[in-house]
Design a protein around this motif. Structure first.
Motif, mmCIF file in Angstrom:
data_model
loop_
_atom_site.group_PDB
_atom_site.id
_atom_site.type_symbol
_atom_site.label_atom_id
_atom_site.label_comp_id
_atom_site.label_asym_id
_atom_site.label_seq_id
_atom_site.Cartn_x
_atom_site.Cartn_y
_atom_site.Cartn_z
ATOM 1 N N ARG A 67 11.407 0.888 -9.073
ATOM 2 C CA ARG A 67 11.818 -0.130 -8.116
ATOM 3 C C ARG A 67 13.231 -0.611 -8.418
ATOM 4 O O ARG A 67 13.740 -0.444 -9.528
ATOM 5 C CB ARG A 67 10.849 -1.313 -8.145
ATOM 6 C CG ARG A 67 9.445 -0.963 -7.657
ATOM 7 C CD ARG A 67 8.584 -2.195 -7.557
ATOM 8 N NE ARG A 67 7.278 -1.902 -6.986
ATOM 9 C CZ ARG A 67 6.348 -2.812 -6.731
ATOM 10 N NH1 ARG A 67 6.591 -4.088 -7.016
ATOM 11 N NH2 ARG A 67 5.185 -2.467 -6.200
ATOM 12 N N TYR A 104 10.934 -10.743 -1.940
ATOM 13 C CA TYR A 104 9.533 -10.410 -2.183
ATOM 14 C C TYR A 104 9.099 -9.264 -1.270
ATOM 15 O O TYR A 104 9.415 -9.265 -0.078
ATOM 16 C CB TYR A 104 8.639 -11.620 -1.927
ATOM 17 C CG TYR A 104 8.860 -12.776 -2.859
ATOM 18 C CD1 TYR A 104 8.444 -14.048 -2.522
ATOM 19 C CD2 TYR A 104 9.477 -12.596 -4.089
ATOM 20 C CE1 TYR A 104 8.638 -15.123 -3.377
ATOM 21 C CE2 TYR A 104 9.684 -13.656 -4.951
ATOM 22 C CZ TYR A 104 9.264 -14.922 -4.587
ATOM 23 O OH TYR A 104 9.463 -15.967 -5.446
ATOM 24 N N PRO A 105 8.364 -8.288 -1.795
ATOM 25 C CA PRO A 105 7.864 -7.192 -0.947
ATOM 26 C C PRO A 105 6.908 -7.735 0.111
ATOM 27 O O PRO A 105 5.933 -8.420 -0.214
ATOM 28 C CB PRO A 105 7.137 -6.276 -1.942
ATOM 29 C CG PRO A 105 7.625 -6.673 -3.292
ATOM 30 C CD PRO A 105 8.001 -8.110 -3.212
ATOM 31 N N GLY A 154 4.755 -6.230 1.881
ATOM 32 C CA GLY A 154 3.404 -5.712 1.741
ATOM 33 C C GLY A 154 2.584 -6.527 0.758
ATOM 34 O O GLY A 154 1.394 -6.797 0.982
ATOM 35 N N ARG A 155 3.225 -6.928 -0.329
ATOM 36 C CA ARG A 155 2.539 -7.747 -1.326
ATOM 37 C C ARG A 155 2.239 -9.140 -0.779
ATOM 38 O O ARG A 155 1.160 -9.692 -1.005
ATOM 39 C CB ARG A 155 3.408 -7.852 -2.579
ATOM 40 C CG ARG A 155 2.816 -8.703 -3.691
ATOM 41 C CD ARG A 155 1.520 -8.126 -4.208
ATOM 42 N NE ARG A 155 1.023 -8.882 -5.343
ATOM 43 C CZ ARG A 155 -0.179 -8.721 -5.877
ATOM 44 N NH1 ARG A 155 -1.005 -7.819 -5.377
ATOM 45 N NH2 ARG A 155 -0.558 -9.452 -6.908
ATOM 46 N N VAL A 156 3.202 -9.691 -0.035
ATOM 47 C CA VAL A 156 2.997 -11.009 0.569
ATOM 48 C C VAL A 156 1.844 -10.957 1.568
ATOM 49 O O VAL A 156 0.992 -11.852 1.611
ATOM 50 C CB VAL A 156 4.286 -11.496 1.253
ATOM 51 C CG1 VAL A 156 4.048 -12.814 1.984
ATOM 52 C CG2 VAL A 156 5.408 -11.658 0.231
ATOM 53 N N ARG A 157 1.795 -9.895 2.367
ATOM 54 C CA ARG A 157 0.709 -9.748 3.346
ATOM 55 C C ARG A 157 -0.645 -9.682 2.642
ATOM 56 O O ARG A 157 -1.625 -10.300 3.076
ATOM 57 C CB ARG A 157 0.925 -8.488 4.181
ATOM 58 C CG ARG A 157 -0.143 -8.271 5.261
ATOM 59 C CD ARG A 157 0.009 -6.895 5.890
ATOM 60 N NE ARG A 157 1.289 -6.752 6.543
ATOM 61 C CZ ARG A 157 1.534 -7.147 7.795
ATOM 62 N NH1 ARG A 157 0.571 -7.720 8.503
ATOM 63 N NH2 ARG A 157 2.723 -6.967 8.327
ATOM 64 N N LYS A 158 -0.700 -8.944 1.532
ATOM 65 C CA LYS A 158 -1.957 -8.797 0.801
ATOM 66 C C LYS A 158 -2.435 -10.137 0.254
ATOM 67 O O LYS A 158 -3.627 -10.456 0.297
ATOM 68 C CB LYS A 158 -1.771 -7.790 -0.335
ATOM 69 C CG LYS A 158 -3.049 -7.471 -1.094
ATOM 70 C CD LYS A 158 -2.801 -6.407 -2.145
ATOM 71 C CE LYS A 158 -4.087 -6.072 -2.903
ATOM 72 N NZ LYS A 158 -3.848 -5.025 -3.939
ATOM 73 N N ILE A 159 -1.492 -10.935 -0.257
ATOM 74 C CA ILE A 159 -1.858 -12.244 -0.806
ATOM 75 C C ILE A 159 -2.339 -13.176 0.302
ATOM 76 O O ILE A 159 -3.351 -13.874 0.160
ATOM 77 C CB ILE A 159 -0.658 -12.860 -1.552
ATOM 78 C CG1 ILE A 159 -0.319 -12.021 -2.785
ATOM 79 C CG2 ILE A 159 -0.951 -14.300 -1.953
ATOM 80 C CD1 ILE A 159 0.933 -12.469 -3.504
ATOM 81 N N SER A 206 -5.743 -12.338 1.624
ATOM 82 C CA SER A 206 -6.849 -12.499 0.683
ATOM 83 C C SER A 206 -7.701 -13.711 1.051
ATOM 84 O O SER A 206 -8.836 -13.840 0.604
ATOM 85 C CB SER A 206 -6.314 -12.648 -0.746
ATOM 86 O OG SER A 206 -5.527 -13.829 -0.871
ATOM 87 N N ALA A 252 7.485 -15.329 3.360
ATOM 88 C CA ALA A 252 8.200 -14.752 2.220
ATOM 89 C C ALA A 252 9.474 -15.530 1.915
ATOM 90 O O ALA A 252 9.766 -15.849 0.758
ATOM 91 C CB ALA A 252 8.522 -13.280 2.498
#
Length: 217
Positions: A31, A94-95, A97-102, A105, A121
């Motif tokens: 990365r 911030y990625p 995709g990671r923000v969407r996953k959090i 949840s 984000a």
């Protein structure tokens, strides 16, 4: 708006630009953040004579910048990277995709649009920047150059807008402000507590009573 004058680059940025492609080739799939860490370590390990080349290039770039400003007084300075990023809604650290996953949840959250994702984000980045800046100020106040957990704790403890975090940080307790009114009340209670003792001490002794504090009936 007129033409821009490109701002000069520091010796470190020039080194990063020179090393980035090679480091990326040597670390495929890494990365950007990890690539930058590797370059930073390499910069710190450079000998003074090796850094001198980039220091000289930076000095030449600064001279170029000052010359262009003098030759073109009406020219507009090139906006900084921070300003450009602020105007670009898609420029997120911030990625997404990671923000969407959090966010997803939470079972109550369904689909989320890209605009909402970008807004979350960017808001998270601004909050992290605010907390980091305040914590750094706490570190400087303690004559430290590195931020520690105690600095973050003290920031949450002393910043009114962050009091909602105290429930999630058990070690963070609100500071008790000892105001003049509370001190006066405390002094009155203390005086009341010691008054009977002092009064009994000065109570006249009865005839035949031994020396010392008089006994109360």
């Amino acid at each position: 708006m007129g033409p821009h004058v490109k701002k000069p680059q520091s010796s470190y940025l020039l080194f990063c630009n020179a090393r980035r492609k090679q480091v990326m080739d040597e670390n495929p799939g890494a990365r950007i953040g990890n690539i930058q860490k590797i370059i930073s370590v390499q910069w710190k390990e450079l000998k003074p004579e090796e850094k001198e080349n980039f220091v000289q290039l930076a000095a030449e770039d600064k001279a170029r910048y000052q010359k262009e400003l003098l030759e073109n007084p009406d020219v507009v300075e090139e906006p900084s990277a921070e300003v450009q990023a602020a105007h670009d809604s898609n420029a997120c650290i911030y990625p997404l995709g990671r923000v969407r996953k959090i966010v997803q949840s939470d079972p109550d959250v369904g689909k989320i649009s890209k605009d909402a994702l970008v807004a979350i984000a960017k808001a998270s980045e601004l909050f992290a920047q605010f907390l980091g800046t305040k914590s750094y100020e706490q570190a400087l106040y303690r004559n430290k150059r590195q931020i520690k957990g105690s600095d973050v704790t003290q920031t949450i403890q002393t910043t009114a807008s962050l009091d909602w975090l105290r429930e999630d940080f058990p070690d963070v307790k609100p500071i008790r402000v000892d105001t003049t009114e509370s001190r006066s009340k405390k002094d009155q209670e203390t005086n009341k507590a010691i008054l009977p003792v002092s009064a009994s001490f000065f109570k006249p002794r009865a005839v035949g009573e031994p020396n010392g504090a008089a006994t109360e009936e």
